[in-house]
Design an enzyme around this catalytic site. Structure first.
Site, PDB file in Angstrom:
ATOM      1  N   LYS A 114       0.479   1.379   1.378  1.00  0.00           N
ATOM      2  CA  LYS A 114      -0.884   1.712   1.801  1.00  0.00           C
ATOM      3  C   LYS A 114      -1.016   1.192   3.214  1.00  0.00           C
ATOM      4  O   LYS A 114      -0.724   0.017   3.469  1.00  0.00           O
ATOM      5  CB  LYS A 114      -1.853   1.008   0.875  1.00  0.00           C
ATOM      6  CG  LYS A 114      -3.275   0.953   1.349  1.00  0.00           C
ATOM      7  CD  LYS A 114      -4.049   0.176   0.293  1.00  0.00           C
ATOM      8  CE  LYS A 114      -5.421  -0.109   0.696  1.00  0.00           C
ATOM      9  NZ  LYS A 114      -6.054  -1.180  -0.055  1.00  0.00           N
TER      10      LYS A 114
HETATM   11  O1  LIG Z   1      -8.898  -3.895   7.155  1.00  0.00           O
HETATM   12  P1  LIG Z   1      -9.702  -4.988   6.542  1.00  0.00           P
HETATM   13  O2  LIG Z   1     -11.054  -5.197   7.155  1.00  0.00           O
HETATM   14  O3  LIG Z   1      -8.907  -6.263   6.402  1.00  0.00           O
HETATM   15  O4  LIG Z   1     -10.058  -4.485   5.065  1.00  0.00           O
HETATM   16  C1  LIG Z   1      -9.195  -4.795   3.995  1.00  0.00           C
HETATM   17  C2  LIG Z   1      -9.788  -4.023   2.873  1.00  0.00           C
HETATM   18  O5  LIG Z   1      -9.455  -2.660   3.091  1.00  0.00           O
HETATM   19  C3  LIG Z   1      -8.750  -2.216   1.976  1.00  0.00           C
HETATM   20  O6  LIG Z   1      -7.399  -2.375   2.231  1.00  0.00           O
HETATM   21  C4  LIG Z   1      -9.087  -0.779   1.690  1.00  0.00           C
HETATM   22  O7  LIG Z   1     -10.448  -0.692   1.486  1.00  0.00           O
HETATM   23  P2  LIG Z   1     -11.359   0.139   2.503  1.00  0.00           P
HETATM   24  O8  LIG Z   1     -11.226   1.586   2.074  1.00  0.00           O
HETATM   25  O9  LIG Z   1     -12.729  -0.392   2.329  1.00  0.00           O
HETATM   26  O10 LIG Z   1     -10.785  -0.091   3.877  1.00  0.00           O
HETATM   27  C5  LIG Z   1      -9.141  -3.140   0.843  1.00  0.00           C
HETATM   28  O11 LIG Z   1      -8.205  -3.137  -0.186  1.00  0.00           O
HETATM   29  C6  LIG Z   1      -9.223  -4.438   1.548  1.00  0.00           C
HETATM   30  O12 LIG Z   1     -10.091  -5.317   0.923  1.00  0.00           O
END
Ligand SMILES: O=P(O)(O)OC[C@H]1O[C@](O)(COP(=O)(O)O)[C@@H](O)[C@@H]1O
Length: 276
Positions: free
Chosen positions: A187
């Site tokens: 991811k």
């Molecule tokens: O990029 P950031 O601000 O660290 O966000 C991390 C967050 O984004 C994610 O990877 C994906 O979620 P989002 O779709 O809200 O971006 C979450 O699993 C994680 O908590």
């Protein structure tokens, strides 16, 4: 001589097929309660049961969450969606320079006990703590392999030497490093275009790549266009949190994303599901 797969290989294959339905996945990311804090949630979605009921009803393929919330909501997702247990996290309560490290947040055994179909762990490629995060990644991956659990790596390049974490050269470096570190699913960030994301998919060397949703887009069509580009670029879907739980109609948003990911609808067709 017929090759018989090992128990672990069979387990991983079956569990992966529960997440990647017909080779595509719409995963709800719900680990923000720690990673960002409850302020990430609109008031009506601070209660995890409320938002999880909506995304499960909308038919999301899988939910990624930390062990503690999975325990508190098992009756909502149990036997309805695939489950990915994230076993690393960090808060933003930490001193700023320690936020590029994720700590253990449960064990692979917790994921097994909860009946998870995969474990997830973050690696901040380029962080000053990369070495420590890699030690943790390989410990997790080693245990997951033993139990036949696929490993999703949140391959997030970020660190003192990285000016733009969304630059294609940086994102594809992280995707390649994730593949080389044995991730079964990757991811990572959207790179802003179909053409550049195609380079990320190539660098992933055959490991399925899912787009990380990212901060909420002003217009839903913009998010759906990003998802569509990811699919056209060879990505396998999306792991999305804020663009769903911060939306006024999370159910409709999941259905619109599924229309793009699973039904090959265009963003213009899918966005109509939000107008109903
Ligand atoms: O990029 P950031 O601000 O660290 O966000 C991390 C967050 O984004 C994610 O990877 C994906 O979620 P989002 O779709 O809200 O971006 C979450 O699993 C994680 O908590």
């Amino acid at each position: 001589m017929n090759y018989s797969p090992t128990y672990n290989e069979v387990g991983k294959r079956i569990r992966l097929s529960r997440i990647l339905r017909n080779d595509r996945a719409v995963v709800f990311a719900f680990d923000h309660g720690v990673e960002h804090g409850p302020s990430d949630f609109p008031p009506e979605h601070v209660n995890p049961r409320v938002i999880l009921e909506k995304v499960v009803d909308a038919g999301v393929d899988a939910i990624m969450m930390l062990p503690g919330i999975a325990r508190l909501t098992w009756d909502i997702w149990g036997n309805k969606t695939a489950l990915i247990i994230k076993v690393t996290s960090k808060t933003n309560l930490r001193p700023k320079d320690e936020r590029l490290l994720q700590s253990p947040f449960g064990f692979v055994e917790d994921a097994v006990a909860l009946g998870a179909d995969a474990v997830a762990a973050t690696v901040y490629w380029g962080s000053q703590y990369e070495d420590l995060m890699l030690q943790r990644w390989f410990t997790i991956r080693d245990a997951a392999e033993t139990y036949g659990l696929p490993c999703l790596q949140l391959a997030y390049p970020r660190g003192p030497a990285i000016a733009n974490r969304y630059d294609v050269e940086i994102v594809r470096y992280g995707a390649r490093a994730a593949a080389e570190s044995g991730a079964d699913l990757i991811k990572t960030y959207y790179t802003g275009s179909l053409e550049t994301f195609r380079e990320v998919v190539k660098a992933a060397s055959g490991v399925p790549v899912l787009m990380s949703g990212g901060p909420r887009r002003e217009k839903e069509i913009d998010f759906l266009r990003d998802v569509w580009n990811v699919i056209q670029a060879g990505g396998k879907g999306v792991v999305v949190g804020r663009n769903v739980f911060q939306h006024k109609n999370p159910k409709a948003m999941i259905k619109a994303v599924k229309a793009v990911v699973h039904e090959n609808k265009t963003p213009e067709e899918a966005v109509k599901l939000l107008e109903q």
